[in-house]
Structure formats: C-alpha cells, structure tokens
Design an enzyme around this catalytic site. Structure first.
Site: not given
Length: 319
Positions: A234, A282, A294
């Site tokens: 990520c 995240h 993402h």
C-alpha cells in the site's frame, strides 16, 4: 489605463466570456436515459473543459502576482520621489516667504513647488519655458518622475483588481463544471463501477498527476514490501506514484502521514493520501466520488474501491 493594458484586459475578459459551462442535455420526461457511451462523452468533454479552466485560473494567479509586484515597485518609487520633493519644498518654502515679505516677484520654481496643484502649473506653457532655461528643471524632473511612479502604481493596482475579478469568475465556472462532472461520473459509476478507471482524473497539480500514474498500475499484484514498478504494497504504491512527479516520500505509512498537510474528508481532492485504522497501517489515493485507488492485501491487486468499509483515520495533502 494605457491602451496596451486595455488590450490585455479585453483579452482576458474575452477568454473568460468564451468559456461556457458545458451542461449535460436536459432530457424531457419521455426521453430515454443517456447511454453509457453518451455519458462517457459528456464526462470527457467536461473534464477537458475543467482542465482548460484550471490552467487559465493558474495563469491568472501568475498575472496577479506580477501586477502586485509592479504595484509595490511603483509605490516604493513614488515614496522616494515624494520624500526628495518634500526636502526641496521645505528649502524653497523659506525662500517664498522671504520673497513675499520683500515684495519681490515670486520665482516660478518656488511657486511650482509650493503649489497645491503642481501638475496644473507644470501644464502651463510659461512654466515649462521657464524650467527649460533655469536650474528649476531638476525640480520639474523630480516631480514628473514622482507622477510617473504614481501613475504606474495606479495602473498596477487597477490591473490587480481586474485580474482578481477575472480569477473569481473563472473559479466560479470551474466549480460549476466540477459539479457537473461529478454528477455525470456518478451516473456512470453507478451503472458500471469499472468505468471509474476509464474516466479522466480531474486536476492539474502533482497530486492529480501522481494519481493518473498510479491508475496505470491497476491490476498489478500486491506484494509485501514491494515499491514498484510491477508489484506494490500500500505505501509502496503511494511512494512510487509521487516519485514519478518529483516528490520523495518514505516507504512507511506512519511517515507518509506526516509528509503533508492534514485535511478533512470534505476537503479531499484526487491524489490526496487517505489513511485507515488507528495505527495508520493502510493508505490509498483518493480518486473522487467516495472511491480510492489502493494496493489492498496479499493475494489481491491494485484496484479502485469504496472508502467506506474501513475505519477512516484521516487524509493528507502532499502537493
């Protein structure tokens, strides 16, 4: 305002007037809903118009800064000339008083400097002829320089006001087009979520450029610790995308959280960083319409997904 300034002003005003907001056709109740292809065409046209408006807006910001700098230079110059003239005024004031008490004729130079309206005296042919043959020319030159600086300052101030007005008009048009674009895009995404990846990314800044580049990686595998160009985790996707536009970010969500300005959810624009979970483990890139790009997790791929469904921690604007 000088002819050149009026010409430039007319050009800018004409540019603004020429930019008309492209609204989707208003369908009558009996007309069918526009097809996916028609909505795509509208979205692309609106995105193109928005890009034009954005660049014109950016250009006017540059012109406004130039006008403001010119106004400051002219103001400083006028102040220096006024200070010098005041010194001459004080010296000649005593000469004027002495001349009056002695009943003699007043020196035109004294009259000029002491006058309430020196420009009126400067416009008189007799005064000009006198200054042409006397040492008073120095005073006249000083006065003319000061007046030229004042005129330049006034012209620059007027230019700044005009540019500011045009910038406001462009910003208003830009907001209208953005609203229309979001409506058309929302209809497309509701009908077919895969369309979001095919639509233009609105915006001309580095954040929007980073998002455009990151979207070329849709479908690439998530790999823990990877930072591109073929696989990503990520924060690695974020780091890779921003690196392509000249911005260096660390490969760690905790550091990326502190790499820019924190903004609210309502302020988010395409390309802003979106963080999730209390420990910020995240991160994704905001796309718009409640969606993000993402690299989700092991076994998944880079993709567009709804923001909802994960605990939102905050957003950061890097550029």
């Amino acid at each position: 305002m000088r002819p050149a300034a009026r010409l430039r002003a007319g050009t800018l005003a004409g540019t603004v007037a020429a930019m008309t907001v492209l609204a989707p056709p208003v369908a009558a109740h009996a007309d069918p809903e526009p097809s996916t292809k028609e909505l795509q065409t509208q979205a692309h046209k609106l995105a193109d118009q928005l890009e034009q408006l954005t660049e014109q807006y950016n250009g006017l910001k540059v012109k406004l800064q130039q006008s403001q700098r010119a106004a400051k230079v002219a103001t400083d110059n006028a102040a220096r000339q006024e200070k010098a003239l005041q010194g001459v005024r004080e010296k000649l004031g005593s000469l004027a008083a002495t001349s009056y008490m002695q009943g003699g004729a007043t020196d035109p130079t004294v009259s000029f400097v002491a006058a309430q309206d020196p420009q009126a005296m400067l416009d008189q042919a007799a005064t000009l002829r006198y200054f042409a043959t006397q040492d008073g020319t120095r005073v006249a030159s000083m006065m003319q320089a000061m007046q030229a600086a004042q005129r330049a300052r006034k012209s620059a101030d007027e230019r700044s006001q005009q540019v500011e007005k045009l910038r406001g008009q462009l910003d208003s048009q830009r907001k209208k087009v953005t609203t229309l674009y979001e409506k058309v895009r929302g209809k497309l995404v509701k009908r077919d979520p895969t369309q979001l990846a095919k639509l233009p990314v609105v915006g001309s800044g580095k954040a929007a450029q980073a998002l455009r580049l990151a979207m070329t990686k849709i479908g690439r595998p998530y790999v823990w610790g990877a930072e591109g160009p073929s696989t990503f985790d990520c924060s690695g996707l974020i780091m890779w995308a921003y690196k392509q536009v000249g911005i260096s970010l660390p490969h760690y969500t905790g550091s990326q959280w502190n790499a820019g300005t924190h903004i609210s959810k309502s302020q988010m624009q395409p390309g802003d960083l979106i963080f999730f979970y209390s420990d910020l483990h995240h991160v994704g890139l905001y796309v718009g319409d409640g969606k993000m790009l993402h690299a989700p997790q092991t076994g998944d791929v880079v993709k567009i997904a709804p923001i909802a469904g994960r605990p939102f921690a905050g957003a950061v604007r890097v550029a």
